[in-house]
Enzyme design. Structure first.
Site, PDB file in Angstrom:
ATOM      1  N   CYS A 331       0.801  -1.230   0.000  1.00 16.73           N
ATOM      2  CA  CYS A 331       0.000   0.000   0.000  1.00 16.73           C
ATOM      3  C   CYS A 331       0.834   1.281   0.000  1.00 16.73           C
ATOM      4  O   CYS A 331       0.478   2.255  -0.659  1.00 16.73           O
ATOM      5  CB  CYS A 331      -0.906   0.044   1.221  1.00 16.73           C
ATOM      6  SG  CYS A 331      -1.440  -1.539   1.836  1.00 16.73           S
ATOM      7  N   ARG A 360       6.025 -12.031   5.029  1.00 12.43           N
ATOM      8  CA  ARG A 360       5.293 -12.038   6.291  1.00 12.43           C
ATOM      9  C   ARG A 360       5.809 -13.178   7.131  1.00 12.43           C
ATOM     10  O   ARG A 360       5.993 -14.292   6.634  1.00 12.43           O
ATOM     11  CB  ARG A 360       3.791 -12.219   6.050  1.00 12.43           C
ATOM     12  CG  ARG A 360       3.187 -11.060   5.308  1.00 12.43           C
ATOM     13  CD  ARG A 360       1.712 -11.223   5.098  1.00 12.43           C
ATOM     14  NE  ARG A 360       1.226 -10.144   4.238  1.00 12.43           N
ATOM     15  CZ  ARG A 360      -0.003 -10.075   3.757  1.00 12.43           C
ATOM     16  NH1 ARG A 360      -0.887 -11.013   4.053  1.00 12.43           N
ATOM     17  NH2 ARG A 360      -0.369  -9.074   2.976  1.00 12.43           N
ATOM     18  N   GLN A 378       1.813 -10.779  -4.471  1.00 13.25           N
ATOM     19  CA  GLN A 378       0.374 -10.509  -4.540  1.00 13.25           C
ATOM     20  C   GLN A 378       0.048  -9.800  -5.840  1.00 13.25           C
ATOM     21  O   GLN A 378       0.827  -8.955  -6.289  1.00 13.25           O
ATOM     22  CB  GLN A 378      -0.028  -9.568  -3.411  1.00 13.25           C
ATOM     23  CG  GLN A 378      -0.025 -10.184  -2.036  1.00 13.25           C
ATOM     24  CD  GLN A 378      -0.480  -9.150  -1.028  1.00 13.25           C
ATOM     25  OE1 GLN A 378       0.096  -8.080  -0.929  1.00 13.25           O
ATOM     26  NE2 GLN A 378      -1.524  -9.463  -0.287  1.00 13.25           N
ATOM     27  N   ASP A 380      -1.671  -7.186  -6.485  1.00 15.64           N
ATOM     28  CA  ASP A 380      -2.236  -6.201  -5.572  1.00 15.64           C
ATOM     29  C   ASP A 380      -2.541  -4.894  -6.296  1.00 15.64           C
ATOM     30  O   ASP A 380      -1.751  -4.434  -7.104  1.00 15.64           O
ATOM     31  CB  ASP A 380      -1.202  -5.939  -4.464  1.00 15.64           C
ATOM     32  CG  ASP A 380      -1.817  -5.301  -3.246  1.00 15.64           C
ATOM     33  OD1 ASP A 380      -3.057  -5.172  -3.203  1.00 15.64           O
ATOM     34  OD2 ASP A 380      -1.058  -4.930  -2.339  1.00 15.64           O
ATOM     35  N   HIS A 382      -4.402  -0.834  -5.608  1.00 17.73           N
ATOM     36  CA  HIS A 382      -5.051   0.152  -4.757  1.00 17.73           C
ATOM     37  C   HIS A 382      -5.803   1.106  -5.648  1.00 17.73           C
ATOM     38  O   HIS A 382      -5.229   1.668  -6.576  1.00 17.73           O
ATOM     39  CB  HIS A 382      -4.013   0.853  -3.886  1.00 17.73           C
ATOM     40  CG  HIS A 382      -3.403  -0.093  -2.903  1.00 17.73           C
ATOM     41  ND1 HIS A 382      -2.286  -0.830  -3.183  1.00 17.73           N
ATOM     42  CD2 HIS A 382      -3.822  -0.484  -1.672  1.00 17.73           C
ATOM     43  CE1 HIS A 382      -2.023  -1.625  -2.158  1.00 17.73           C
ATOM     44  NE2 HIS A 382      -2.934  -1.442  -1.220  1.00 17.73           N
ATOM     45  N   LYS A 461     -15.197  -5.252   4.127  1.00 13.52           N
ATOM     46  CA  LYS A 461     -14.551  -5.902   2.985  1.00 13.52           C
ATOM     47  C   LYS A 461     -15.413  -7.009   2.391  1.00 13.52           C
ATOM     48  O   LYS A 461     -16.350  -7.498   3.023  1.00 13.52           O
ATOM     49  CB  LYS A 461     -13.206  -6.497   3.415  1.00 13.52           C
ATOM     50  CG  LYS A 461     -13.363  -7.583   4.469  1.00 13.52           C
ATOM     51  CD  LYS A 461     -12.063  -8.324   4.723  1.00 13.52           C
ATOM     52  CE  LYS A 461     -12.250  -9.339   5.831  1.00 13.52           C
ATOM     53  NZ  LYS A 461     -11.138 -10.243   5.996  1.00 13.52           N
ATOM     54  N   HIS A 507      -8.220  -1.518  -1.175  1.00  9.92           N
ATOM     55  CA  HIS A 507      -7.133  -2.477  -1.420  1.00  9.92           C
ATOM     56  C   HIS A 507      -7.819  -3.683  -2.047  1.00  9.92           C
ATOM     57  O   HIS A 507      -8.874  -4.082  -1.591  1.00  9.92           O
ATOM     58  CB  HIS A 507      -6.496  -3.006  -0.138  1.00  9.92           C
ATOM     59  CG  HIS A 507      -6.099  -2.001   0.882  1.00  9.92           C
ATOM     60  ND1 HIS A 507      -4.797  -1.764   1.194  1.00  9.92           N
ATOM     61  CD2 HIS A 507      -6.829  -1.206   1.692  1.00  9.92           C
ATOM     62  CE1 HIS A 507      -4.736  -0.874   2.160  1.00  9.92           C
ATOM     63  NE2 HIS A 507      -5.954  -0.518   2.492  1.00  9.92           N
TER      64      HIS A 507
HETATM   65 ZN   LIG Z   1      -3.058  -2.510   0.487  1.00  9.64          ZN
END
Ligand SMILES: [Zn+2]
Ligand SMILES: [Zn+2]
Length: 642
Positions: A331, A360, A378, A380, A382, A461, A507
């Site tokens: 992010c 992680r 990911q 990913d 935004h 979410k 996200h």
């Molecule tokens: Zn994020």
């Protein structure tokens, strides 16, 4: 009062089981596990609460009923273990998805023979139809009781609970600290199986005692158990770790570190294709590619709140006396891209996409092949938008998810998680965002369930749960509204009114972790990846050396047509080469003998058992290309890897 939908006269202090028995047929009552009043589950032996207006049965075949049966089976197993191995100490034994476990402190690992003996003892206890009885003791009395039994873990648990009283459930000679409820008698446990033993640490802490965890499963009836065991057997065959080696896709090497994956040439190619496809698909849908560094200054993680809330799961490193955090999420860089210039309301939405590598720190005990790792990528993005754009953005993401799940042939369903007790942001913000999530799914006609109060503290979410070929559920995609980060990073845009406004941030991931998705896909397909993702799409097999020149020509022909092909010229019997290509799950085999050379053709065999037979080179290439493109055509998409 209402009992199982009927109006019944119920005496004060009536027993739940008796009351339900009166309202139900004999056959129905046999399958009742516990009673339910509102959200409260009650033992059948419990008295009906005085304020209860409606009592419902919880049936064995429901999720709730199964959970209770499984947890009761864990108690039954502990009873048997204590009977056979009296020095074993009990710890905890919860129900889990598809089964249960119990952790024991014992001097040695349990063997498969032990499991058989335990199972046999459990069956005897079922035959004895022992009662599960509940008693409530003061914590002091309970501690005394467990100390007398030398059950030190239970004593620790009671001390940590710090409650005035605790409840204890007993079956046979076995007593356990437990909130309950439980089935009324051991005879209600009709179908179970012990599955495996694994090491575990007390409280998941590797500095604490090493325990022996016995896994088992239980179902409402033998038929359901049998079906589940058959699925487990099939899952074993499809284990992605085994297939990953067989297909030479990846390995996990302890010299590198637990939970870290090394991709071999074929696996790296699968990844590259998947990632290339995702990049192109994101660009088509109006996303922009961005990329941030792997490590970012600690101060940035403090600002985002990760340092306070997520530090234990992060890796840190120090360079020139400056501490850096290795990113567990992508992010922050994305927000810094947004902040890098003044944004007007006309510039929104901004959709930033990154195949972001994150680290992680997962506990070593939960690591599992590609499914739980410490380093992963990911898909990913935004999405930073105006509040009035939120709904359309969510629809766009949900449609994206739907298209990709259809492409891979996964069934899916959505879950919406709403405001938890501890949350930041105004009620109005939460309501707007939750409405946007539900509204978007409604508009798309997508089914969803609601997990009341299960959202993260920073926003509601949507989770997308997919179902694989073995009916196992996996969470891949999530769409998360966020009220905190835009605030903490002071994101703003200039509105039509010339004033500064706070944008909303979503996200979202679609496949989630690329590693995990490939792991799931391998198990879903049994390693037979769709032709478009297969590292080798066609394998050319010669009968003897006499066909080598023609085989090379075929190879070149296919490669020019954009088909990934390999040729097996080894001096091996054809049957051997075919079997090997089958083990590699190659979508097409092209066999060449003298007859094929003479006809300038190939004999085509498909992985799925179809046998298209003798084809000219053009026909063969056409056939393979059609199979490669078929899933995209089905969804009105197009893609080619280059
Ligand atoms: Zn994020
Ligand atoms: Zn229990």
């Amino acid at each position: 009062m209402q009992v199982a939908g009927k109006e019944l006269e119920v005496q004060q202090d009536a027993i739940c089981g008796e009351v339900l028995k009166e309202a139900l047929s004999k056959k129905q009552f046999k399958n009742v596990v516990v009673a339910k009043c509102g959200d409260t589950l009650l033992d059948l032996t419990a008295t009906v609460p005085s304020d209860c207006t409606a009592l419902e049965p919880v049936m064995a075949s429901t999720d709730e009923g199964l959970e209770i049966i499984r947890h009761s089976t864990a108690h039954l197993m502990a009873e048997a273990v204590k009977k056979l191995y009296p020095t074993a100490k009990v710890t905890i034994g919860p129900s889990i998805a598809n089964g249960f476990y119990y952790d024991f402190d014992y001097e040695r690992p349990f063997t498969p023979e032990d499991l058989e003996a335990i199972e046999a003892e459990m069956l005897r206890r079922v035959g004895a139809n022992e009662e599960f009885s509940r008693e409530v003791l003061s914590s002091a009395e309970a501690i005394e009781k467990f100390e007398a039994m030398n059950e030190s873990y239970k004593v620790e648990l009671i001390n940590d609970l710090g409650e005035e009283t605790v409840s204890i459930y007993s079956n046979g000679d076995f007593a356990d600290l437990c909130r309950g409820p439980h089935v009324a008698r051991t005879g209600m446990i009709k179908a179970f199986k012990l599955l495996s033993v694994a090491g575990a640490y007390w409280r998941g802490d590797e500095n604490r005692e090493q325990l022996q965890r016995i896994y088992g499963t239980a179902f409402a009836d033998p038929k359901a158990l049998k079906k589940h065991l058959a699925q487990l057997e099939e899952a074993k065959k499809r284990d992605h770790r085994k297939l990953g080696t067989q297909l030479d896709l990846f390995s996990v090497n302890n010299e590198v570190g637990a939970g870290m994956t090394i991709w071999h040439p074929k696996g790296a190619l699968v990844r590259a294709i998947l990632e290339d496809f995702e990049r192109k698909e994101h660009l088509k849908r109006g996303y922009q590619l961005v990329q941030g560094p792997l490590i970012l200054k600690k101060e940035l993680w403090e600002r985002s709140g990760h340092y306070d809330n997520y530090r234990e799961n992060m890796y840190f490193t120090e360079i020139d006396e400056q501490s850096y955090g290795i990113k567990p999420m992508n992010c922050l860089s994305h927000m810094l891209v947004f902040k890098s210039r003044l944004r007007s309301y006309r510039d929104l939405p901004q959709r930033y996409f990154e195949l972001g590598v994150v680290h992680r720190h997962e506990k070593s005990g939960v690591l599992h092949g590609l499914l739980r790792v410490r380093s992963f990528t990911q898909d990913d993005a935004h999405l930073i938008c105006r509040p009035d754009q939120l709904r359309d953005e969510i629809i766009g993401v949900a449609k994206f998810v739907g298209d990709l799940m259809d492409l891979f042939g996964f069934e899916y369903q959505a879950e919406i998680s709403t405001k938890p007790e501890k949350a930041i942001g105004s009620d109005e913000d939460w309501e707007k965002a939750t409405d946007a999530l539900t509204g978007a799914l409604n508009e798309m006609g997508m089914d969803y369930s609601i997990n009341e109060g299960d959202g993260a503290f920073y926003g509601p979410k949507i989770d997308i749960i997919i179902k694989d070929a073995l009916e196992r559920r996996w969470q891949c995609a999530t769409i998360q509204c966020d009220f905190t980060l835009p605030d903490r990073f002071d994101l703003s845009y200039v509105g039509e009114d010339g004033a500064k406004h706070r944008p909303v941030m979503l996200h979202r991931v679609i496949l989630g972790s690329i590693e995990r998705f490939i792991g799931v896909l391998i198990e879903h397909t049994g390693g037979a990846l769709p032709a478009w993702l297969s590292p080798v799409q066609a394998k050319i097999l010669t009968v003897t050396d006499a066909q080598n020149d023609f085989a090379q020509k075929v190879l070149q022909f296919l490669q020019e047509k954009g088909i990934r092909a390999e040729v097996d010229l080894r001096n091996e019997k054809l049957g051997y080469k075919v079997r090997e290509a089958q083990l590699e799950k190659t979508p097409y085999m092209l066999i060449i003998g003298d007859k094929e050379v003479a006809a300038e053709s190939v004999n085509v065999r498909a992985r799925d058992g179809e046998d298209p037979g003798l084809k000219s080179l053009d026909e063969a290439a056409e056939l393979i290309s059609t199979a490669i493109n078929e899933p995209f055509k089905r969804g009105g998409m197009s893609y080619s890897f280059s």
